[in-house]
Design a protein around this motif. Structure first.
Motif, short mmCIF file in Angstrom:
data_model
loop_
_atom_site.label_atom_id
_atom_site.label_comp_id
_atom_site.label_asym_id
_atom_site.label_seq_id
_atom_site.Cartn_x
_atom_site.Cartn_y
_atom_site.Cartn_z
N ILE A 163 0.09 -41.06 -9.80
CA ILE A 163 0.40 -40.02 -10.78
C ILE A 163 -0.07 -38.66 -10.27
O ILE A 163 0.62 -37.65 -10.41
N ALA A 164 -1.27 -38.62 -9.68
CA ALA A 164 -1.80 -37.36 -9.15
C ALA A 164 -0.86 -36.79 -8.08
O ALA A 164 -0.58 -35.59 -8.07
N LYS A 165 -0.34 -37.65 -7.21
CA LYS A 165 0.61 -37.19 -6.19
C LYS A 165 1.87 -36.63 -6.83
O LYS A 165 2.41 -35.61 -6.39
N ASN A 213 5.69 -34.71 2.93
CA ASN A 213 5.20 -35.57 4.02
C ASN A 213 3.71 -35.87 3.87
O ASN A 213 3.26 -36.99 4.08
N PHE A 214 2.93 -34.83 3.53
CA PHE A 214 1.50 -35.03 3.32
C PHE A 214 1.25 -36.05 2.21
O PHE A 214 0.43 -36.96 2.33
N LEU A 215 1.98 -35.89 1.09
CA LEU A 215 1.75 -36.72 -0.09
C LEU A 215 2.31 -38.13 0.07
O LEU A 215 1.99 -39.01 -0.73
N ASP A 216 3.12 -38.33 1.09
CA ASP A 216 3.69 -39.66 1.34
C ASP A 216 2.68 -40.59 2.01
O ASP A 216 2.91 -41.80 2.12
N LYS A 217 1.56 -40.02 2.44
CA LYS A 217 0.54 -40.81 3.12
C LYS A 217 -0.40 -41.48 2.12
O LYS A 217 -0.41 -41.14 0.93
N HIS A 238 -8.41 -35.92 -1.29
CA HIS A 238 -7.42 -35.32 -0.41
C HIS A 238 -6.23 -34.77 -1.20
O HIS A 238 -5.65 -33.74 -0.84
N ILE A 239 -5.87 -35.46 -2.26
CA ILE A 239 -4.77 -34.97 -3.12
C ILE A 239 -5.17 -33.64 -3.76
O ILE A 239 -4.38 -32.69 -3.80
#
Length: 333
Positions: free
Chosen positions: A102-104, A142-146, A152-153
């Motif tokens: 949810i945060a992502k 791309n960052f959030l797909d990790k 980090h989020i």
């Protein structure tokens, strides 16, 4: 006709008078109709008693209190009438086991909506925004797909807002360029506008969540803490670029808000004066009430209603596992 939001900007007293709300100040008596009032914003020193609060509670009216600096202090609202123990359990389980997802989604929503807001300036000649727009559209997903933890989020979210503030220099007058974000108290005109706008939006989100079965204290991007409704912070984030910042940019660039006319400056703070607050409130209320065609519902809704709909999306995720995607300015849903 929907219920209205009332703003009180002068010092005075709120009380019950028969079956109406009476606001009394040095200028006299003003009556506020109960039937079409949803919430009251107290933007100055207002006294009230328990008789009035009981009356407001039975009428379902939420009261938001702001301090001298224009910051949100707290809310009084009636006892929750949409209580769901089952949803609260599911919401807590979602926090424990699916929080990062949810945060992502919220952070990606912030990036997408900032992109849409800034693209307007890019296509009207502000080519300096190109690099930032590319970063929002290509790099952030791309960052959030990790596989990321919440720290980090939050770091990525912070970077988005920091770069967003830095972009103001490309399309706002020099008087409104931000050196850094300062909140309590704001130290320059742009910080004063942002703090006031965010406080109004946060309060409005509290009212919208109150009208769902969600628990206000269980949040996903922001840390749940005692003494604050952190879920309102979560749901308001994706809307702020669309409602708060678009209002600010329009007012500043059209010179409806001016540094020398609409602010009070002291040694260590800068605040909107009463005239500036009235102009800002009118602008943000117009944007709250702006309607658009919802692509799934196939009917017109307001941005204010869209906040509550995001709450319903979150309920669907917690209860049924249906994908949570917050409001998108591009998709208008």
């Amino acid at each position: 006709m929907g219920k209205h939001t009332r703003y009180i900007m002068s010092m005075g007293e709120l009380s019950r008078k028969d079956n109406s709300i009476l606001f009394r100040n040095e200028k006299g008596n003003n009556y506020i109709p109960v039937e079409d009032t949803r919430e009251i914003y107290c933007l100055n020193e207002i006294s009230m008693n328990t008789k009035f609060l009981d009356f407001a509670s039975r009428a379902g009216i939420v009261i938001h209190i702001f301090n001298y600096y224009g910051n949100y202090s707290g809310s009084y609202y009636p006892k929750e009438y949409l209580v769901s123990g089952n949803l609260t359990i599911k919401q807590a389980e979602t926090f424990l086991y699916k929080r990062e997802g949810i945060a992502k989604a919220i952070v990606l929503g912030i990036a997408e909506n900032i992109y849409e807001v800034l693209y307007h300036y890019y296509k009207h000649g502000k080519k300096e925004l190109k690099e930032f727009l590319y970063w929002l559209k290509e790099d952030i997903p791309n960052f959030l797909d990790k596989d990321l933890d919440i720290k980090h989020i939050l770091f990525i979210e912070g970077q988005i807002w920091m770069k967003f503030y830095d972009s103001f220099k490309y399309f706002l007058p020099e008087d409104f360029v931000m050196n850094k974000r300062v909140k309590r108290p704001p130290d320059n005109p742009i910080n004063a506008l942002i703090s006031f706008g965010n406080s109004i939006f946060y309060s409005r989100t509290i009212t919208q969540i109150y009208n769902t079965h969600l628990n206000q204290t269980i949040s996903f991007l922001h840390e749940p803490r005692e003494s604050r409704f952190s879920l309102s912070l979560d749901l308001s984030e994706v809307f702020k670029p669309v409602v708060v910042y678009k209002s600010i940019f329009e007012l500043v660039n059209n010179r409806k808000i001016q540094v020398d006319k609409h602010f009070v400056k002291k040694f260590n703070y800068c605040l909107l004066n009463d005239s500036g607050k009235k102009i800002f409130i009118e602008s943000i209320e117009n944007r709250f009430n702006n309607v658009f065609e919802h692509k799934i519902l196939k009917r017109k809704i307001s941005y204010e209603t869209a906040i509550k709909l995001d709450g319903y999306k979150l309920i669907k995720y917690c209860m049924e596992g249906k994908k949570f995607k917050p409001f998108s300015l591009k998709e208008m849903m």
